[in-house]
Design a protein around this motif. Structure first.
Motif, PDB file in Angstrom:
ATOM      1  N   GLY A   1      23.853  -0.465  73.322  1.00 56.18           N
ATOM      2  CA  GLY A   1      23.262   0.173  74.494  1.00 56.18           C
ATOM      3  C   GLY A   1      21.956   0.866  74.198  1.00 56.18           C
ATOM      4  N   PHE A   2      21.340   1.357  75.242  1.00 57.34           N
ATOM      5  CA  PHE A   2      20.103   2.112  75.120  1.00 57.34           C
ATOM      6  C   PHE A   2      20.364   3.605  75.181  1.00 57.34           C
ATOM      7  CE2 PHE A   2      18.746  -1.900  77.123  1.00 57.34           C
ATOM      8  CZ  PHE A   2      17.906  -2.333  76.121  1.00 57.34           C
ATOM      9  N   GLY A   3      21.595   4.015  75.068  1.00 60.13           N
ATOM     10  CA  GLY A   3      21.934   5.419  75.198  1.00 60.13           C
ATOM     11  C   GLY A   3      23.039   5.574  76.216  1.00 60.13           C
TER      12      GLY A   3
ATOM     13  N   SER B   1      24.260   9.103  67.704  1.00 58.93           N
ATOM     14  CA  SER B   1      23.818   9.788  66.495  1.00 58.93           C
ATOM     15  C   SER B   1      22.337   9.541  66.246  1.00 58.93           C
ATOM     16  CB  SER B   1      24.617   9.290  65.292  1.00 58.93           C
ATOM     17  OG  SER B   1      24.042   9.775  64.084  1.00 58.93           O
ATOM     18  N   PRO B   2      21.583  10.601  65.978  1.00 58.79           N
ATOM     19  CA  PRO B   2      20.178  10.399  65.638  1.00 58.79           C
ATOM     20  C   PRO B   2      19.998   9.826  64.237  1.00 58.79           C
ATOM     21  CG  PRO B   2      20.741  12.719  65.498  1.00 58.79           C
ATOM     22  CD  PRO B   2      21.945  12.028  66.056  1.00 58.79           C
TER      23      PRO B   2
ATOM     24  N   VAL C   1      33.475   8.671  69.592  1.00 55.16           N
ATOM     25  CA  VAL C   1      33.059   7.312  69.273  1.00 55.16           C
ATOM     26  C   VAL C   1      31.554   7.399  69.051  1.00 55.16           C
ATOM     27  CG1 VAL C   1      32.848   4.942  70.079  1.00 55.16           C
ATOM     28  CG2 VAL C   1      34.876   6.293  70.682  1.00 55.16           C
ATOM     29  N   VAL C   2      31.125   7.187  67.817  1.00 62.07           N
ATOM     30  CA  VAL C   2      29.735   7.455  67.454  1.00 62.07           C
ATOM     31  C   VAL C   2      28.975   6.144  67.285  1.00 62.07           C
ATOM     32  CG1 VAL C   2      28.200   8.687  65.872  1.00 62.07           C
ATOM     33  CG2 VAL C   2      30.522   9.541  66.285  1.00 62.07           C
ATOM     34  N   GLU C   3      27.768   6.111  67.834  1.00 61.14           N
ATOM     35  CA  GLU C   3      26.887   4.957  67.716  1.00 61.14           C
ATOM     36  C   GLU C   3      25.500   5.437  67.290  1.00 61.14           C
ATOM     37  OE1 GLU C   3      26.828   2.825  71.401  1.00 61.14           O
ATOM     38  OE2 GLU C   3      28.992   3.026  71.693  1.00 61.14           O
ATOM     39  N   ASN C   4      24.714   4.520  66.753  1.00 60.52           N
ATOM     40  CA  ASN C   4      23.331   4.858  66.427  1.00 60.52           C
ATOM     41  C   ASN C   4      22.521   4.994  67.709  1.00 60.52           C
ATOM     42  OD1 ASN C   4      23.519   4.858  63.581  1.00 60.52           O
ATOM     43  ND2 ASN C   4      23.466   2.625  63.552  1.00 60.52           N
TER      44      ASN C   4
END
Length: 754
Positions: free
Chosen positions: A42-44, A81-82, A110-113
């Motif tokens: 995703g884009f955020g 996550s940044p 649930v963490v994504e970049n």
């Protein structure tokens, strides 16, 4: 959003009677239930109307809550996550920090970049990179405040829903509590309303008392391990989009060469599955329906390679046909001059003139590959709206976005970077000239008019992997009548990684060239640290712990040499030199205690083997370490039995991650000192795969014992500090055991008697 197809083995790829070769990884991905379209990049997080209006006004990085958080109806939390997860545990650390102030269990995250964007420039509020052991320590307060802001918004929404004053509301993990009425609300019940509220002023929220922390400082389990263990984790090489072609390359055998002619181009085009053949700067590429077909054709290309002409770009590096690492190492060791000073304290000339003993020695380090298990890759797609979309391993999304915008002429907003998790990196995935596949993938996608996924084979990666620099350091040490060091001079002949990437500046020094030589805390009254710049023909890069990875080896082994010449015990000498530095003295004593008490040796162990111990210290990236290693010699080979390492990172987030990172750094430090070396002959690397570039095997790994000394000082880094003290600790132990002073790495170049 963009969906990528994770159904990596469609049914129509297995016609009846055809031979089938399914890799274990493909089997795991498909058997784990990764159906087509199941993986979303995703884009955020979703942005509602109020959130979009709010975004119109600039906000400090790390404060626009909806850019980071989506709280779902079931109260699970999607967090952007940044920082990029590459096995170092940063996803878990971010969940702990944000969850602490949000009052949400990290297990519900649930963490994504995160995508590119100014919201994520949380490194000192100015930039974003995953590297330099900076992630947690530079964003800790920002991420805490982000969690506190989100909790405040949840409380506001709950107050409205419950028709109760916000001052009467409290939270428990994932729930808002109104004790007076006995009512409560799950975060998921009110999240949509909460995240559409204006974000409060950052200074308006109070942070939790550290004495009441639930998760920070605790060994919270890693969030990424389950997916990695079950094959569900998705890396850049796993990503697929509709209509995608595959590409492989054959690079020129030496950096800087250009294509004269592809002699068998028509035969390549006729090979099974081949779509097209392309000439790229310094490489031939083959595009095909499957990567294996592309790889076989690329390897079969017969190319007339040419040396660069007079019109070649002078900024690009050229590898001469007669280059060898042996000759270059000797050149560095004998480079004349006194260098440009980084430090000059006291009166070094007077100290040497009045010394009882002067010790001189030259120490050397080797080129190193990153050798991460995930090979470099890029999936590039030009979209109908004029945007360019890329899936690529990287440690700095905005830097790649800016570089690609410059490369293509596109506006940065039209360059969409997806950052999958990294399969190891060690500093590999930064912007290194001629060492990344993304310019090639972009050119190929443009030329064929379809999305292209380019993967470098292991052989091509070893050919173009940028090196950890090589260096030679000339030392002089002065001892007084008591054998104590009164002066030390170190002149390093090298090119630092930063100047290797961004160019050498005559009026300044590259700090990464000398870190670990400069900045030492030992109370030696007179010292001088300098660099002689010597340009390399190889592409240079950051490597785990950067300059410290070689410079602490140099300094700490020479310090042992001074101890021997002065009749001093090396452990006791360090304590004497640090007696006015309570923090480092305590750290060294902690390592000694952890090892059961300092015992240099040689001594006979319970199994009858002759052993010795070595000690070393390092202070990289805001943390401090002290390591002791115990070694023996078996069949002419160094055996490292135990490593005891104490680390003081100031304050901590997750002790389990710290221990894991010290173990990881120890493994890489041992691999460097025992066996790793990138060797060039006739301008070409000898090793093109792990067969000739061995990395530390499991049966040679030491037992690692870790003690965390939480001094309460400013938070330091974790991912890299555990490495630099390991090579000198091992080498000092070997020198003690064998009576032979070791002045270079790797130890596999030496012959030892058992």
């Amino acid at each position: 959003m963009t969906e990528t197809n994770r159904n990596l083995v469609p049914e129509d790829e297995f016609p009846t009677g055809s031979p089938v070769n399914i890799s274990r990884r493909h089997f795991l991905l498909t058997s784990a239930g990764a159906a087509a379209g199941a993986f979303v990049l995703g884009f955020g997080v979703p942005v509602g109307r109020a959130r979009a209006q709010q975004a119109a006004s600039p906000m400090p990085p790390g404060t626009r809550v909806p850019a980071f958080l989506e709280i779902r109806p079931d109260s699970t939390i999607r967090f952007m996550s940044p920082f990029v997860e590459g096995g170092q545990g940063v996803f878990t650390a971010m969940a702990q920090i944000v969850g602490e102030e949000l009052d949400a269990d990290p297990k519900t995250f649930v963490v994504e970049n995160a995508p590119t964007g100014s919201d994520y420039l949380v490194v000192h509020g100015q930039m974003r990179i995953t590297g330099g052991s900076m992630s947690v320590r530079t964003s800790y307060e920002t991420m805490r405040r982000l969690g506190a802001l989100a909790r405040n918004m949840i409380l506001q929404a709950a107050a409205k829903r419950l028709d109760a004053p916000i001052t009467e509301l409290t939270t428990e993990p994932g729930r808002v509590i109104h004790a007076a009425s006995g009512r409560s609300l799950a975060y998921g019940d009110i999240a949509s309303e909460a995240l559409d509220l204006p974000v409060p002023a950052p200074e308006s929220v109070a942070l939790r008392d550290p004495n009441k922390f639930r998760w920070i400082g605790k060994p919270v389990e890693r969030l990424d391990i389950h997916d990695k263990s079950t094959g569900k984790a998705v890396y850049a090489i796993d990503c697929k989009v509709d209509g995608m072609l595959h590409a492989a390359v054959q690079h020129a055998p030496r950096l800087g060469l250009t294509i004269g002619k592809i002699r068998n181009e028509e035969q390549l085009k006729a090979m099974p599955g081949v779509h097209s053949v392309h000439s790229l700067p310094g490489a031939v590429a083959v595009v095909a329906e499957r990567w294996w077909n592309a790889k076989r054709a690329a390897e079969a290309a017969q190319v007339d390679w040419r040396d660069p002409g007079s019109d070649a770009n002078p900024e690009l590096r050229y590898m001469p046909a007669d280059f060898s690492t042996t000759a270059f190492n000797d050149k560095l060791a004998n480079e004349p001059g006194n260098g440009k000073e980084a430090e000059n304290v006291g009166d070094i000339a007077k100290a040497f003139d009045g010394a009882k003993t002067v010790v001189s020695a030259t120490y050397r380090s080797q080129y190193l590959h990153h050798a991460q298990l995930e090979p470099p890759s890029t999936l590039a797609r030009f979209n109908p709206d004029g945007s360019l979309e890329l899936w690529m391993p990287n440690q700095a999304p905005e830097q790649f976005q800016a570089d690609i915008a410059k490369l293509t002429g596109l506006d940065p907003s039209k360059v969409i970077i997806h950052s999958p998790i990294l399969g190891g990196f060690f500093g590999r995935h930064f912007l290194y000239p001629s060492a990344n596949p993304y310019p090639q993938a972009i050119q190929l996608a443009k030329e064929v008019g379809r999305p292209v996924k380019l993967i470098w084979s292991r052989e091509e990666e070893f050919l173009r992997d940028p090196m950890r620099p090589m260096a030679a350091v000339r030392f002089r040490g002065a001892l007084d009548a008591n054998g104590m060091p009164v002066a030390l001079e170190a002149i390093s002949a090298c090119e630092g990684p930063t100047e290797g990437v961004y160019g050498h500046k005559e009026d300044s020094l590259d700090p990464t060239a000398l870190e670990g030589l400069a900045g030492k805390s030992y109370a030696i009254p007179n010292y001088r640290i300098a660099q002689i710049y010597v340009k390399n023909p190889t592409t240079l890069a950051y490597w785990r712990s950067v300059g410290n990875s070689m410079n602490d080896f140099f300094y700490e082994t020479f310090l042992d040499e001074l101890a021997d010449k002065g009749g001093q015990d090396p452990y006791e000498l360090r304590l004497k030199l640090l007696q006015k530095n309570e923090r480092l003295s305590n750290l060294l004593k902690a390592a000694g205690d952890l090892s059961g008490g300092w015992k240099r040796g040689p001594f006979t162990a319970d199994d009858g083997s002759r052993r010795a111990r070595g000690v070393a210290m390092a202070s990289p990236f805001g943390s401090h370490t002290a390591a002791i290693a115990e070694v023996s010699i078996r069949n002419g080979q160094v055996v490292v039995h135990d490593v005891w390492e104490a680390i003081d990172p100031g304050s901590i987030v997750n002790p389990a991650i710290i221990e894991a990172q010290v173990n990881s750094a120890t493994a890489l430090g041992m691999s460097q000192v025992l066996m790793e070396e990138a060797v060039y002959k006739n301008g070409e690397p000898v090793a093109r795969n792990y067969d000739l570039y061995p990395i530390l095997p499991p049966d040679r790994m030491a037992r690692v014992h870790v003690r965390i000394v939480e001094s309460g000082a400013e938070m330091g880094g974790i991912g890299e500090p555990g490495l630099p003290a390991i090579p000198p600790a091992v080498t000092n132990a070997v020198s003690t055991l064998t009576g032979k002073r070791i002045r270079s790495m790797p130890l596999s170049n030496y012959t030892f008697e058992s």
